[in-house]
Design a protein around this motif. Structure first.
Motif: not given
Length: 386
Positions: A249-272
């Motif tokens: 349970k701890w392992i499943n809750e600890a993993r940030h599945r489907g997450s991205i880094t801040k700079e990737l988020n910023q790149k996609i926002q810029r591409l939008q």
């Protein structure tokens, strides 16, 4: 006969081999790595290259060498300032791979490499017998199982090839075509770091013809689990708990599945903003073939059309899916938790002279077990505690 046989030549297998050689517990004459690929870390290199990953998510101290500062020193010697990104000095993929190749050349890994598929592992007297697809049987005193469980692509029901859909590809399929050869417009399905890298690469090749479909808002995280799992902050309670269901349970809750880094988020926002990428937060419900296009019907009622649909939906993690591993568990009565993963000791020993790493070690190493940092922790446990 070998002193050590490592099953799997990815990041984990190569890290453990490096530790064994550099610690003096093995040399190239009594260590063997069995892997189906022609060269070490072949799947890692193929997948990271395919999505044009620029920087690793891990900081510079996570790599395959024994000295935590080895990659940093290497970068200072042969790299540039651009080879380390941000506060955590995350290494560029090119520098990481060059460093890895150098370390593996130093330990003469080519002399230890055996290209084959493992078909069986059995106890023979006080030795392990490893049977391979080449019809050979190799004997060893110690075995390390360093295989990935990510061998089954996660394909949504609507994209099942049994539906006779064309032009739908999983990004990590072995048969995936080169991106420049595919036909726009594109729909990329997924909300994690792989989808983000894929969309950024496609936008550079086909600007304005890329749509990303994700089920949830972007989950922005620096790492795929809290750094506290690398040390006693969280691991003390984890390691002291005898309840393996609680550990899961701890392992499943600890993993940030489907997450991205801040700079990737910023790149996609810029591409939008530049109209090079369109982002849809919705879920695909069905897909239909329309001549040379695929029509995707969304949960909220809208639809999208694309000539190429790319699934960045990751893998299904199936514990103990290999038949030889199932047989080994039964023959040696190896202990597993209720949900199928090994119960091992602090040295990652499943039974005498049989060790595991990667996902097979996660009930002992916690959420980081599958990562590069987990490979280092596994190597330290196996090499220095065995």
């Amino acid at each position: 006969m070998f002193e050590w046989i490592i099953i799997g030549g990815g990041v984990h297998g190569c890290t453990i081999a490096t530790y064994l050689i550099k610690s003096g517990k093995a040399d190239s004459r009594n260590l063997l790595i069995i892997d189906p690929n022609e060269e070490p870390m072949a799947v890692w290199k193929r997948n990271t290259s395919r999505i044009s990953m620029n920087y690793l998510r891990s900081p510079f101290v996570h790599h395959i060498d024994t000295n935590p500062f080895s990659l940093h020193h290497f970068g200072k010697r042969v790299g540039t300032k651009e080879d380390f990104y941000g506060h955590y000095k995350r290494p560029s993929l090119s520098l990481f791979n060059e460093h890895t190749d150098t370390i593996l050349k130093d330990i003469t890994i080519q002399n230890m490499w055996y290209q084959a598929i493992v078909t069986g592992v059995h106890k023979k007297m006080n030795r392990w017998a490893v049977h391979t697809s080449k019809g050979t049987t190799l004997l060893a005193r110690n075995i390390v199982i360093s295989i990935s469980l990510n061998q089954h692509l996660a394909i949504p029901d609507w994209a099942d090839q049994g539906n006779h859909l064309k032009n739908i590809h999983h990004i990590f399929s072995e048969e995936f075509p080169e991106l420049p050869t595919l036909q726009p417009p594109f729909v990329v399905v997924g909300g994690g770091i792989t989808a983000a890298h894929t969309v950024i690469k496609l936008a550079s090749l086909f600007p304005g013809q890329v749509t990303l479909v994700k089920r949830h808002p972007f989950r922005v995280q620096s790492f795929d689990s809290d750094p506290g799992w690398l040390g006693p902050k969280f691991m003390s309670e984890f390691s002291s708990s005898p309840d393996y269901e609680k550990r899961r349970k701890w392992i499943n809750e600890a993993r940030h599945r489907g997450s991205i880094t801040k700079e990737l988020n910023q790149k996609i926002q810029r591409l939008q903003e530049e109209k090079k990428v369109h982002v849809v937060t919705d879920e695909v419900q069905s897909a239909n073939q329309l001549s040379n296009k695929v029509k995707l019907k969304m949960r909220e009622g809208k639809s999208l059309q694309a000539k190429t649909v790319i699934l960045a939906t990751g893998f299904e993690s199936r514990a103990m899916s290999q038949s030889w591993l199932k047989e080994l568990i039964e023959e040696e009565r190896l202990q597993c938790a209720r949900f199928g993963y090994p119960i091992v000791n602090e040295s990652l020993e499943w039974c005498r002279h049989l060790y595991v790493s990667g996902p097979l070690a996660e009930l002992e190493l916690g959420p980081v077990s599958r990562n590069i940092s987990g490979a280092r922790k596994a190597a330290e446990r196996i090499v220095f505690n065995s």
